[in-house]
Design a protein around this motif. Structure first.
Motif, PDB file in Angstrom:
ATOM      1  N   SER A 128     -62.652  76.035  72.408  1.00 51.85           N
ATOM      2  CA  SER A 128     -63.120  76.028  74.136  1.00 51.85           C
ATOM      3  C   SER A 128     -63.268  77.271  74.482  1.00 51.85           C
ATOM      4  CB  SER A 128     -61.656  75.745  74.737  1.00 51.85           C
ATOM      5  OG  SER A 128     -61.290  74.376  74.391  1.00 51.85           O
ATOM      6  N   ASP A 173     -66.602  70.005  76.113  1.00 53.67           N
ATOM      7  CA  ASP A 173     -65.432  70.369  75.447  1.00 53.67           C
ATOM      8  C   ASP A 173     -64.576  69.061  75.139  1.00 53.67           C
ATOM      9  OD1 ASP A 173     -63.469  71.766  74.177  1.00 53.67           O
ATOM     10  OD2 ASP A 173     -63.101  73.001  76.122  1.00 53.67           O
ATOM     11  N   GLU A 174     -64.719  68.596  73.894  1.00 52.75           N
ATOM     12  CA  GLU A 174     -64.044  67.430  73.789  1.00 52.75           C
ATOM     13  C   GLU A 174     -63.752  66.490  74.845  1.00 52.75           C
ATOM     14  OE1 GLU A 174     -61.284  67.903  70.464  1.00 52.75           O
ATOM     15  OE2 GLU A 174     -60.977  70.238  70.626  1.00 52.75           O
TER      16      GLU A 174
HETATM   17 MG   LIG Z   1     -59.793  73.240  73.038  1.00 55.79          MG
END
Ligand SMILES: [Mg+2]
Ligand SMILES: Nc1ncnc2c1ncn2[C@@H]1O[C@H](COP(=O)(O)OP(=O)(O)O)[C@@H](O)[C@H]1O
Length: 258
Positions: free
Chosen positions: A47, A163-164
């Motif tokens: 992140s 991000d995921e």
């Molecule tokens: Mg993360």
């Protein structure tokens, strides 16, 4: 959009004057139209890496450059609408409808001729037709994430940073959205940088996989994935490639490889 990352380091200052180095000497060139997956364990700085690319945080040292259409290289110093970001949890404005949320960014930037036509196109593309006038609290997480994806794509970004984004979805919804994302990327050919800790997701999506590992994290390995799209977990070639990456991933987590 090309992205060039040069000697990138990032540390956080913790209370008590402690310093936490998270990323160390990351060097990477991302070609225009690449789908790069950054694969790393939880806490490996994925992140952090993405917020540096987004311009939401600044490097401790090193630089990130972007280049559009053979124009001049520009250093990333702040967020820019040419780089759209999609977070793990959907982040929608609860007082606006689905259509209002999708249009929001374009509206405040004063962009988009015939905005409502474009909004409708994205609503159709994401299968949200019946929900155009629905407010976010009434949406499932999967639907809300579709709205976020539409909102990110409507400005036709040159790079999409993810991000995921499918981490909190059930398997069926995740598979569906992964496939839709690939279809959209193949149509629009923006540069995609997708972070995940999930090897199968990395292999379903990426034409390159960059493995982060160590403390602080460095690039442990880069894999070119020559498999055709759409990819399937059941393909033999998928299985073989997964074995190689799994081995490297275990090694990166254990921090035993160089
Ligand atoms: Mg993360
Ligand atoms: N704003 C911050 N301040 C201090 N430490 C942070 C901050 N953001 C992240 N960290 C720390 O940096 C490390 C990497 O975090 P993160 O980038 O979120 O990793 P990942 O996304 O791979 O799980 C973690 O140890 C986390 O606690």
């Amino acid at each position: 959009m090309k992205i060039r990352i040069e000697h990138l380091c990032k540390s956080y200052n913790l209370p008590g004057n402690e310093n936490l180095p998270v990323l160390h000497d990351i060097n990477l060139s991302i070609k225009s139209g690449d789908f790069v997956v950054i694969l790393g364990a939880s806490g490996s700085g994925k992140s952090t890496f993405l917020s540096l690319l987004a311009g939401l945080t600044t490097p401790t040292s090193g630089k990130i450059w972007v280049q559009e259409n053979e124009g001049p290289e520009k250093e990333i110093t702040a967020p820019h609408p040419s780089r759209a970001l999609l977070f793990q949890q959907p982040s929608l404005l609860p007082w606006l409808t689905v259509a209002g949320n999708i249009a929001f960014g374009c509206k405040i930037r004063g962009e988009g001729n015939d905005l409502s036509y474009q909004v409708n196109q994205f609503i159709e593309m994401m299968g949200l037709y019946e929900f155009a006038q629905t407010h976010p609290p009434k949406l499932s997480v999967g639907m809300a994430q579709r709205v976020c994806l539409a909102r990110a794509l409507i400005g036709h970004p040159k790079a999409l940073l993810l991000d995921e984004p499918f981490g909190s979805l059930d398997t069926l919804n995740r598979t569906h959205l992964q496939q839709e994302l690939i279809n959209i990327w193949m149509g629009e050919r923006f540069t995609a940088v997708f972070v995940t800790h999930d090897i199968e997701e990395a292999l379903l999506l990426g034409n390159r996989i960059v493995l982060l590992g160590g403390r602080p994290s460095t690039v442990k390995d880069v894999f070119d994935i020559p498999l055709d799209y759409p990819r399937s977990l059941e393909d033999d070639s998928f299985f073989e490639t997964k074995k190689d990456i799994l081995k490297a991933f275990r090694c990166a987590i254990a921090n035993e490889c160089d």
